[in-house]
Design an enzyme around this catalytic site. Structure first.
Site, PDB file in Angstrom:
ATOM      1  N   ARG A 165       0.888  -1.182   0.000  1.00  0.00           N
ATOM      2  CA  ARG A 165       0.000   0.000   0.000  1.00  0.00           C
ATOM      3  C   ARG A 165       0.913   1.215   0.000  1.00  0.00           C
ATOM      4  NH1 ARG A 165      -5.479   1.101   3.310  1.00  0.00           N
ATOM      5  NH2 ARG A 165      -6.118  -0.254   1.590  1.00  0.00           N
ATOM      6  N   HIS A 202      -7.033   0.957  -6.743  1.00  0.00           N
ATOM      7  CA  HIS A 202      -7.246   0.012  -5.628  1.00  0.00           C
ATOM      8  C   HIS A 202      -7.867  -1.268  -6.206  1.00  0.00           C
ATOM      9  CE1 HIS A 202      -7.594  -1.461  -1.689  1.00  0.00           C
ATOM     10  NE2 HIS A 202      -8.466  -0.633  -1.151  1.00  0.00           N
ATOM     11  N   GLN A 258      -9.638  -4.054  -4.023  1.00  0.00           N
ATOM     12  CA  GLN A 258     -10.965  -3.636  -3.577  1.00  0.00           C
ATOM     13  C   GLN A 258     -12.007  -3.891  -4.662  1.00  0.00           C
ATOM     14  OE1 GLN A 258     -12.055  -2.149  -0.516  1.00  0.00           O
ATOM     15  NE2 GLN A 258     -13.971  -2.768  -1.482  1.00  0.00           N
ATOM     16  N   ASP A 314     -17.379   6.693  -2.326  1.00  0.00           N
ATOM     17  CA  ASP A 314     -16.228   6.511  -1.439  1.00  0.00           C
ATOM     18  C   ASP A 314     -16.028   7.829  -0.711  1.00  0.00           C
ATOM     19  OD1 ASP A 314     -13.901   5.572  -0.216  1.00  0.00           O
ATOM     20  OD2 ASP A 314     -12.653   5.733  -2.015  1.00  0.00           O
ATOM     21  N   CYS A 331     -16.334   1.038  -0.306  1.00  0.00           N
ATOM     22  CA  CYS A 331     -15.178   0.216   0.099  1.00  0.00           C
ATOM     23  C   CYS A 331     -14.915   0.272   1.589  1.00  0.00           C
ATOM     24  CB  CYS A 331     -13.942   0.644  -0.682  1.00  0.00           C
ATOM     25  SG  CYS A 331     -13.385   2.320  -0.308  1.00  0.00           S
ATOM     26  N   ARG A 352     -13.429  -9.105   0.329  1.00  0.00           N
ATOM     27  CA  ARG A 352     -11.993  -8.839   0.195  1.00  0.00           C
ATOM     28  C   ARG A 352     -11.208 -10.115   0.495  1.00  0.00           C
ATOM     29  NH1 ARG A 352      -9.991  -3.604   0.771  1.00  0.00           N
ATOM     30  NH2 ARG A 352      -8.019  -4.587   0.199  1.00  0.00           N
TER      31      ARG A 352
HETATM   32  N1  NVA Z   1     -10.120   6.381  -1.573  1.00  0.00           N
HETATM   33  C1  NVA Z   1      -9.770   5.924  -0.246  1.00  0.00           C
HETATM   34  C2  NVA Z   1      -9.911   4.446  -0.159  1.00  0.00           C
HETATM   35  C3  NVA Z   1      -9.683   3.871   1.221  1.00  0.00           C
HETATM   36  C4  NVA Z   1      -9.768   2.378   1.250  1.00  0.00           C
HETATM   37  C5  NVA Z   1      -8.372   6.366   0.108  1.00  0.00           C
HETATM   38  O1  NVA Z   1      -7.484   6.274  -0.764  1.00  0.00           O
HETATM   39  O2  NVA Z   1      -8.150   6.797   1.224  1.00  0.00           O
HETATM   40  N1   CP Z   2     -11.246  -0.649   1.869  1.00  0.00           N
HETATM   41  C1   CP Z   2     -10.003  -0.690   2.373  1.00  0.00           C
HETATM   42  O1   CP Z   2      -9.012  -0.859   1.664  1.00  0.00           O
HETATM   43  O2   CP Z   2      -9.941  -0.544   3.729  1.00  0.00           O
HETATM   44  P1   CP Z   2      -8.628  -0.330   4.592  1.00  0.00           P
HETATM   45  O3   CP Z   2      -8.086   1.030   4.258  1.00  0.00           O
HETATM   46  O4   CP Z   2      -9.098  -0.425   6.025  1.00  0.00           O
HETATM   47  O5   CP Z   2      -7.631  -1.386   4.250  1.00  0.00           O
END
Ligand code: NVA
Ligand code: CP
Length: 308
Positions: free
Chosen positions: A105, A132, A135, A223, A262, A290
């Site tokens: 990540r 992502h 997801q 989101d 998500c 997931r």
């Molecule tokens: N768009 C959000 C997704 C979190 C799972 C982010 O990048 O923070």
């Molecule tokens: N949806 C998702 O990726 O959640 P987290 O940020 O908690 O991993």
């Protein structure tokens, strides 16, 4: 030595590969907690690198590896210092000597791409500023569970066209469903993504009003308005307010439309409590998926179905 099979983005896979992964995810779900469930990745170790916070991604990958007979090592940014303690290429090469796969990540999408370029083991994108894909594999699995084949579906995205939306666009292009995006102009898809849409003949349509996007849709998705790393939170909340998914908006979608998010969600911002906690919401199935979708991704990267 064969090149490792990475899972970096949905647009890197063919429709056949995506369908195979969805099928494998569904099979993993069916076999879940059944006696004699197969542990197909016996002894395999997944390194999980986090430059940003996570709950779902970390826990679902850890449980997936555990249930498949393998293990995990979590490396947080302050420990690994991606690109700061040493060149990314050295991190990739050294990690590849210890572990069987790397999930990352990252703040910048280029970090995941650079790691993959130098790794001798599969690299999995666990979210970047760009996309992502893990997801959206879980989201597609949820949509398929509720609607059958996703190809004929109309999916409406309301709000910031962010990393999750980008992976939805890729999925729409590959699997042939219609994806409508309602966002203020400055929060819409960028030129690079629209060029991809054009080149791939994807049925992606950008509209100004949320009510036009959701009209008759099978699935409404949103989101957070403020993704990890976004700095202008107050401005974003003000700009995106007209794109909130609430009961009035959901009433314009198809009668049996589902709602996806998500998570983590912000009730009263991008979605009302009545919608996310209401009968059309599939967000907790989506979160569970997931786990199953990522079992499929892990098995795909680590050896199964290498010919598909
Ligand atoms: N768009 C959000 C997704 C979190 C799972 C982010 O990048 O923070
Ligand atoms: N949806 C998702 O990726 O959640 P987290 O940020 O908690 O991993």
């Amino acid at each position: 030595m064969t090149a490792p099979r990475h899972f970096l983005d949905i647009d890197a896979l063919s429709a056949g590969q995506l369908r195979a992964l969805l099928h494998m995810g569904a099979a993993a779900k069916k076999a879940w907690r059944q006696p004699g469930a197969q542990t197909r990745l016996d002894g395999a170790i997944l390194a999980m690198v986090f430059e940003k916070p996570s709950m779902r991604t970390r826990v679902s990958f850890e449980v997936a590896m555990h249930e498949l007979g393998g293990g995990t090592i979590v490396l947080k940014d302050e420990e690994i210092g991606l690109g700061r303690r040493e060149p990314l290429s050295d991190t990739a090469r050294v990690l590849s000597r210890y572990v069987d796969a790397i999930m990352v990540r990252a703040n910048a999408h280029s970090t995941v791409v650079d790691l993959a370029a130098h790794a001798g083991v599969p690299v999995i994108n666990g979210l970047t500023d760009r996309s992502h894909p893990c997801q959206v594999m879980a989201d597609l699995m949820t949509l398929a569970e509720r609607k059958g084949d996703v190809s004929g579906c109309v999916v409406a995205w309301c709000g910031d066209c962010n990393n999750v939306a980008t992976s939805w666009v890729h999925a729409a292009g590959r699997l042939g469903f219609e994806f409508r995006i309602a966002a203020p102009k400055s929060y819409g898809p960028d030129a690079q993504l629209m060029a991809w849409v054009e080149e791939n003949g994807a049925a992606v349509h950008v509209v100004d009003e949320a009510r036009d996007a959701v009209a008759g849709a099978d699935c409404v998705v949103t989101d957070t308005w403020v993704s990890m790393g976004d700095k202008d939170g107050a401005q974003r909340r003000a700009d995106l307010q007209p794109f909130q998914v609430n009961e009035e908006l959901m009433a314009r979608a198809g009668g049996d439309a589902i709602f996806l998010h998500c998570l983590p969600a912000h009730r009263g911002e991008e979605v009302s409590a009545a919608v996310i906690d209401g009968p059309q919401s599939a967000v907790f199935d989506e979160a569970e998926n997931r786990l199953h979708a990522q079992k499929a991704i892990l098995q795909w990267c680590l050896g199964e179905n290498q010919t598909s």
